[in-house]
Design an enzyme around this catalytic site. Structure first.
Site, short mmCIF file in Angstrom:
data_model
loop_
_atom_site.label_atom_id
_atom_site.label_comp_id
_atom_site.label_asym_id
_atom_site.label_seq_id
_atom_site.Cartn_x
_atom_site.Cartn_y
_atom_site.Cartn_z
CD GLN A 55 -2.50 5.46 4.59
OE1 GLN A 55 -3.61 5.44 4.09
NE2 GLN A 55 -2.09 6.48 5.35
CG HIS A 91 -2.08 0.91 1.15
ND1 HIS A 91 -2.38 1.66 0.02
CD2 HIS A 91 -3.04 1.24 2.07
CE1 HIS A 91 -3.46 2.40 0.26
NE2 HIS A 91 -3.88 2.16 1.49
CG ASP A 110 -3.63 -1.84 8.70
OD1 ASP A 110 -4.77 -1.37 8.88
OD2 ASP A 110 -3.25 -2.29 7.59
CB CYS A 120 -3.44 3.15 6.90
SG CYS A 120 -4.14 1.51 7.15
NE ARG A 139 -3.54 7.51 0.72
CZ ARG A 139 -4.35 6.45 0.60
NH1 ARG A 139 -4.85 5.89 1.67
NH2 ARG A 139 -4.61 5.92 -0.59
N1 NVA Z 1 -4.41 -3.58 5.65
C1 NVA Z 1 -5.67 -2.96 5.35
C2 NVA Z 1 -5.46 -1.56 4.91
C3 NVA Z 1 -6.71 -0.79 4.61
C4 NVA Z 1 -6.45 0.59 4.12
C5 NVA Z 1 -6.38 -3.77 4.27
O1 NVA Z 1 -5.71 -4.21 3.34
O2 NVA Z 1 -7.58 -3.96 4.38
N1 CP Z 2 -6.13 4.03 4.31
C1 CP Z 2 -6.88 3.71 3.26
O1 CP Z 2 -6.38 3.30 2.19
O2 CP Z 2 -8.20 3.92 3.45
P1 CP Z 2 -9.40 3.46 2.50
O3 CP Z 2 -9.46 1.98 2.56
O4 CP Z 2 -10.60 4.13 3.07
O5 CP Z 2 -9.11 3.94 1.10
#
Ligand code: NVA
Ligand code: CP
Length: 316
Positions: free
Chosen positions: A140, A137, A235, A275, A303
Site C-alpha cells: 500500500q 503494509h 487510516d 489506504c 496499487r
Molecule cells: N490498518 C488497516 C489497513 C487496511 C487496508 C488494517 O490493517 O485493517
Molecule cells: N488498502 C487495502 O489494502 O485495501 P483492502 O483491504 O481492500 O485490500
C-alpha cells in the site's frame, strides 16, 4: 518482531527487502506500466507465471489489484481464502508454503502476525509478498509513494518524494509502520500524531531513525503534525483483528481525524491519502475524502501499477 528482512532474498515482506534505490525504481516502472495500460498497449511481460494469494483477512483492493495485475502481465492469480480452504481447519502455514511452492511462481499472503509472513517466506521456495500483516503494509505504501510522485513531479521520482513533507494522523498501525520504514530508507521528513498508547512499533521507529536518513518526529497534536505539510495520511481507528477494541479506540481517536479544519493548516497544495476502506465521520471527514485534496482513488488505482512493477521484479 524478529528480523526485518525475510530469509528468501527475493521476497517482499518489508521495504528493507529491496536493494538501495529499489523503491524509486519500482515507482518509475509502475509509471511506465500505467502509461502502457492507458494506451491499451499489451504488457504481458510474465506469461505463464502463477501467483498464489493466501488471505487470512478480508480484502477488496489487494485481492482485485493483484489478480488483475497477474492477468495483465500474462499470468494467473489463484485465490485461497479462509473459507473453502484447509487454512480454516488449521493446516500449518509452513505446509501451505511448501505445497504452493510446487504450483506457483510466487505467493502473496495477507495475515495477522508478521511472524506468519516470515514463516511463509522461510518455508516457501518462491518469493513471498506481504499483502498486509499487523505490522506492515508495504504494497500500500508503495502505491502511496507513487501517488506522491505523480502529484509532485513524476519526471524525477527521488526528487519528488524527498521534496515534500509528510504527516501521519491516527493509529500507529501497519500503515504507519510502513511509512516510517519508507521514511528511513528514502530520507523523508515524516511527522506523526498518534494518541498515547497507540504509537507505532518501537523497533520499526528505532531502525528507521538508525538509518540517519530522513526525519521522523512525533507530536501529540494533529494540527502540529500537519502544519505546512504536503502529504497527509490516515487510516481506520480499528484495524482488522482489533474489532473487540472498537469502542475504546473510538474514544481514544476522537481528536485524530482529518477534517476540513485540520486540512486548512496543511500546505496549500496538500493531498490527503487513505489506504481505504474509510469510515467517513471517523478518521476522515466526508468533505475531505470527497474534496479536491483527496487523492484516494488515484492512490487505490496505483496499487495495480505498483504491484505489477513488484511482480515483474519478483517473478522474473
Ligand atoms: N490498518 C488497516 C489497513 C487496511 C487496508 C488494517 O490493517 O485493517
Ligand atoms: N488498502 C487495502 O489494502 O485495501 P483492502 O483491504 O481492500 O485490500
Amino acid at each position: 518482531m524478529t528480523k526485518m528482512a525475510s530469509k528468501h532474498p527475493t521476497s517482499f515482506l518489508a521495504f528493507g527487502d529491496l536493494p538501495d534505490g529499489g523503491i524509486e525504481a519500482l515507482i518509475v516502472r509502475a509509471e511506465e506500466l500505467r502509461a502502457l495500460r492507458a494506451a491499451r498497449t499489451p504488457h504481458a511481460t510474465r506469461p505463464g507465471r502463477v501467483l498464489g494469494m493466501v488471505f487470512e483477512k478480508a480484502s477488496t483492493r489487494t485481492r482485485a489489484s493483484f489478480e488483475i495485475a497477474m492477468y495483465e502481465l500474462g499470468g494467473h492469480a489463484l485465490y485461497l481464502g479462509m473459507q473453502g480452504s484447509q487454512l480454516e481447519r488449521g493446516e500449518p502455514l509452513r505446509d501451505t508454503a511448501r505445497v504452493l511452492s510446487g504450483y506457483c511462481h510466487g505467493i502473496m499472503l495477507r495475515t495477522f502476525g508478521h511472524d506468519r509472513a516470515e514463516e511463509m517466506a522461510r518455508y516457501a521456495t518462491v518469493p513471498v509478498i506481504n499483502g498486509l500483516t499487523d505490522l506492515m503494509h508495504p504494497c500500500q505504501v508503495l502505491a502511496d509513494l507513487q501517488t506522491v510522485a505523480q502529484r509532485f513531479g513524476a519526471a524525477d521520482v527521488p526528487r519528488a518524494l524527498r521534496g515534500v513533507k509528510y504527516a501521519w494522523i491516527g493509529d500507529g498501525n501497519n500503515m504507519a509502520n510502513s511509512w516510517i520504514e519508507a521514511a528511513g530508507i528514502l530520507g523523508l521528513d515524516l511527522a506523526l500524531a498518534c494518541p498515547a498508547g497507540y504509537e507505532p512499533d518501537a523497533g520499526v521507529v528505532e531502525r528507521a531513525r538508525a538509518s540517519e536518513r530522513g526525519r521522523i518526529t512525533f507530536c501529540r497534536e494533529p494540527a502540529e503534525a500537519v502544519a505546512g505539510r504536503q502529504v497527509l495520511s490516515t487510516d481506520v481507528f480499528t484495524s482488522m483483528g482489533q474489532e473487540a477494541e472498537t469502542e475504546a479506540r473510538r474514544l481514544a481517536f476522537k481528536d485524530y481525524a482529518i477534517d476540513a479544519a485540520l486540512l486548512r493548516g496543511a500546505a496549500r497544495e496538500a493531498i490527503v491519502l487513505h489506504c481505504l476502506p474509510a469510515h467517513r465521520g471517523e478518521e476522515i471527514a466526508d468533505e475531505v475524502i470527497e474534496g479536491p485534496a483527496s487523492a484516494v482513488w488515484q492512490q487505490a488505482e496505483n496499487r495495480l501499477h505498483a504491484q505489477k512493477a513488484l511482480l515483474e521484479l519478483l517473478l522474473a
